[in-house]
Design a protein around this motif. Structure first.
Motif, PDB file in Angstrom:
ATOM      1  N   GLN A   1      -9.094   7.758   1.605  1.00  0.00           N
ATOM      2  CA  GLN A   1      -9.597   7.269   0.317  1.00  0.00           C
ATOM      3  C   GLN A   1     -10.157   5.852   0.396  1.00  0.00           C
ATOM      4  OE1 GLN A   1      -6.224   7.768  -2.293  1.00  0.00           O
ATOM      5  NE2 GLN A   1      -6.227  10.003  -2.093  1.00  0.00           N
TER       6      GLN A   1
ATOM      7  N   GLU B   1      -5.860  -5.694  -1.327  1.00  0.00           N
ATOM      8  CA  GLU B   1      -5.727  -5.945  -2.765  1.00  0.00           C
ATOM      9  C   GLU B   1      -6.278  -7.318  -3.134  1.00  0.00           C
ATOM     10  OE1 GLU B   1      -2.248  -6.030  -6.236  1.00  0.00           O
ATOM     11  OE2 GLU B   1      -1.826  -5.219  -4.237  1.00  0.00           O
TER      12      GLU B   1
ATOM     13  N   ALA C   1      -4.341   7.193   2.372  1.00  0.00           N
ATOM     14  CA  ALA C   1      -4.832   5.826   2.179  1.00  0.00           C
ATOM     15  C   ALA C   1      -6.081   5.570   3.015  1.00  0.00           C
ATOM     16  CB  ALA C   1      -3.740   4.822   2.528  1.00  0.00           C
TER      17      ALA C   1
ATOM     18  N   LEU D   1       0.804  -1.214   0.000  1.00  0.00           N
ATOM     19  CA  LEU D   1       0.000   0.000   0.000  1.00  0.00           C
ATOM     20  C   LEU D   1       0.841   1.269   0.000  1.00  0.00           C
ATOM     21  CD1 LEU D   1      -2.924   1.180   0.304  1.00  0.00           C
ATOM     22  CD2 LEU D   1      -2.515   1.162   2.779  1.00  0.00           C
TER      23      LEU D   1
ATOM     24  N   ARG E   1      -8.611   3.064   1.069  1.00  0.00           N
ATOM     25  CA  ARG E   1      -7.716   2.013   0.577  1.00  0.00           C
ATOM     26  C   ARG E   1      -7.123   1.182   1.711  1.00  0.00           C
ATOM     27  NH1 ARG E   1      -3.351   4.166  -1.436  1.00  0.00           N
ATOM     28  NH2 ARG E   1      -3.782   6.365  -1.035  1.00  0.00           N
ATOM     29  N   TRP E   2      -7.423   1.578   2.961  1.00  0.00           N
ATOM     30  CA  TRP E   2      -6.941   0.855   4.143  1.00  0.00           C
ATOM     31  C   TRP E   2      -8.162   0.358   4.902  1.00  0.00           C
ATOM     32  CZ3 TRP E   2      -1.779   2.389   6.646  1.00  0.00           C
ATOM     33  CH2 TRP E   2      -1.448   1.489   7.675  1.00  0.00           C
TER      34      TRP E   2
END
Length: 315
Positions: free
Chosen positions: A299, A247, A296, A104, A301-302
């Motif tokens: 947005q 992911e 992260a 990441l 993404r974590w």
């Protein structure tokens, strides 16, 4: 003892051959041999064993190689700091990333520094929290991400993020982010676990105790990637931080859900040494790393991460 001798010592230890070391150092072989022998005479101990497999450091040699490598690194860092480009932040910074966060954070961090601070030479190390903390204590890292650590007399620990642990399984299990799985339900499956003694395993074992659940651990490993590979191959389910599977869930190779009953959290901190001067290049990397983490989380993404309010680096 001089720099040339130290370079010869470290290079021979790394390649295991005087001939190859001479090639890398652009010297003739007798010169390298002479530097090693002179150093051995000065110290009064042999530094290498000559074996059929090559040059192998003795116990004293291994100590000298470790110290010499650090001394050479410090000289290289000093050279980079005292010969700066006017108006630019320059220097060598060695930063540690938790293995679970590397996919990441590594590339965005490198890209941002290349764009904003091209004079910084970044050296990234990834490992588990225990290894990273030891490297920071030993002076091999300038800053690092760690988890579940408070400040100590030797380290400053700035809290950044809290994140939940997730149970991960093959796609056919149909686990979903919006349907947390009770720990006892996860423990009813065969499990692929981090090796005993690993800090993440300690969190999982504590959760099992709170849930009064016994675990059928079929495989233990010290590699997060191996954990996921074994799950995908059908050897069992596993437990990992959300950032470590984001992911995989997004591309459909794993299904996953947050753990509940109890919820299991880990806190990630930015750790830096308390002692000594903090170079401006280290401060710049710390600021950029925190910015990338904040982005992260903001947005999405974590997965299941919550930012921890704390002062910015340098405040």
């Amino acid at each position: 003892m001089d720099i040339k001798q130290l370079k010869a010592l470290v290079t021979v230890a790394e390649v295991g051959s005087v001939t190859r070391a001479a090639e890398l150092l652009h010297l003739v072989q007798p010169a390298v041999t002479r530097q090693i022998r002179t150093l051995e005479q000065e110290l009064g101990v042999p530094l290498f064993e000559r074996t059929r497999q090559g040059m192998r450091p003795t116990e004293a040699g291994a100590i000298m190689v470790d110290r010499a490598r650090r001394a050479l690194n410090e000289l290289e860092r000093a050279r980079a700091e005292v010969l700066p480009t006017p108006g630019a932040v320059t220097g060598i910074v060695t930063a540690g990333l938790l293995e679970s966060t590397s996919d990441l954070l590594a590339e965005p961090l490198v890209s941002a520094l290349a764009r904003n601070h091209p004079g910084i030479e970044l050296r990234l190390m990834t490992a588990y929290s225990g290894h990273l903390q030891q490297w920071l204590d030993d002076g091999d890292l300038d800053l690092t991400l760690l988890y579940n650590l408070d400040s100590t007399p030797s380290l400053n620990a700035r809290p950044l993020v809290r994140e939940r642990l997730w149970v991960a399984a093959p796609p056919a299990a149909g686990l979903r982010a919006d349907r947390p799985v009770p720990f006892a339900e996860a423990a009813a499956h065969r499990l692929v676990m981090p090796a005993s003694g690993h800090a993440l395993r300690a969190l999982i074992d504590a959760a099992a105790a709170r849930a009064r659940a016994s675990m059928d651990v079929v495989v233990q490993t010290n590699s997060m990637r191996v954990q996921k590979q074994l799950v995908l191959a059908g050897h069992g389910w596993t437990v990992l931080p959300g950032v470590g599977i984001a992911e995989d869930v997004a591309n459909g190779t794993l299904s996953a859900a947050p753990l509940c009953e109890p919820d299991v959290w880990r806190s990630i901190v930015l750790a830096t040494p308390r002692s000594g001067r903090t170079p401006s290049a280290v401060e710049a990397v710390a600021r950029e790393l925190v910015r990338q983490i904040d982005m992260a989380v903001d947005q999405g993404r974590w997965p299941s991460a919550q930012q921890t309010q704390s002062p910015s680096p340098g405040e």
